[in-house]
Design a protein around this motif. Structure first.
Motif, short mmCIF file in Angstrom:
data_model
loop_
_atom_site.label_atom_id
_atom_site.label_comp_id
_atom_site.label_asym_id
_atom_site.label_seq_id
_atom_site.Cartn_x
_atom_site.Cartn_y
_atom_site.Cartn_z
N SER A 118 21.07 81.68 -35.96
CA SER A 118 20.93 81.21 -34.58
C SER A 118 21.61 79.85 -34.38
O SER A 118 21.95 79.50 -33.26
CB SER A 118 19.47 81.14 -34.18
N PHE A 119 21.80 79.11 -35.46
CA PHE A 119 22.55 77.86 -35.36
C PHE A 119 24.04 78.19 -35.34
O PHE A 119 24.57 78.73 -36.30
CB PHE A 119 22.27 76.93 -36.55
N ASP B 167 29.46 75.08 -32.51
CA ASP B 167 28.93 74.25 -31.44
C ASP B 167 28.43 72.92 -31.97
O ASP B 167 28.62 71.87 -31.36
CB ASP B 167 27.79 74.97 -30.71
N ILE B 168 27.77 72.98 -33.11
CA ILE B 168 27.26 71.74 -33.72
C ILE B 168 28.42 70.83 -34.10
O ILE B 168 28.40 69.63 -33.83
CB ILE B 168 26.37 72.07 -34.94
N ALA B 169 29.45 71.40 -34.72
CA ALA B 169 30.62 70.61 -35.12
C ALA B 169 31.30 69.99 -33.91
O ALA B 169 31.71 68.82 -33.93
CB ALA B 169 31.60 71.47 -35.91
N ARG C 207 32.38 65.31 -30.46
CA ARG C 207 32.28 64.63 -29.16
C ARG C 207 31.52 63.31 -29.30
O ARG C 207 31.88 62.30 -28.72
CB ARG C 207 31.59 65.52 -28.13
N SER C 208 30.46 63.33 -30.10
CA SER C 208 29.68 62.11 -30.33
C SER C 208 30.53 61.06 -31.03
O SER C 208 30.49 59.88 -30.67
CB SER C 208 28.44 62.40 -31.16
N GLU C 209 31.29 61.47 -32.02
CA GLU C 209 32.17 60.53 -32.72
C GLU C 209 33.21 59.95 -31.78
O GLU C 209 33.47 58.75 -31.81
CB GLU C 209 32.87 61.23 -33.89
#
Length: 77
Positions: free
Chosen positions: A10-11, A15-17, A22-24
């Motif tokens: 489910s992860f 998307d997480i990467a 985007r955060s970086e």
């Protein structure tokens, strides 16, 4: 085991990467803005210091008048 497999599936790692990327990027942008701000802050501080040391025409005229009065007093003796 099936529950663990369902949970990990489910992860969505893509998307997480992308979220981490985007955060970086956002963090790098904020750092760049801070650095740019610091480059402009130093010259502005120098300008403020120079402005605060500025003598107005009124102050200059008062000082000149005091010196003239002192000169007249000395010349009178």
């Amino acid at each position: 085991m099936k529950q663990i497999q369902k949970a990990t599936v489910s992860f969505n790692t893509d998307d997480i990467a992308r979220g981490v990327a985007r955060s970086e990027e956002r963090i790098l942008m904020i750092k760049a803005e801070v650095q740019a701000g610091n480059q402009f802050a130093a010259p502005l501080a120098q300008f403020d210091a120079a402005y605060n040391n500025y003598v107005s025409d009124e102050e200059l005229n008062k000082e000149l008048e005091k010196l003239r009065n002192e000169k007249e007093k000395v010349a009178a003796f």
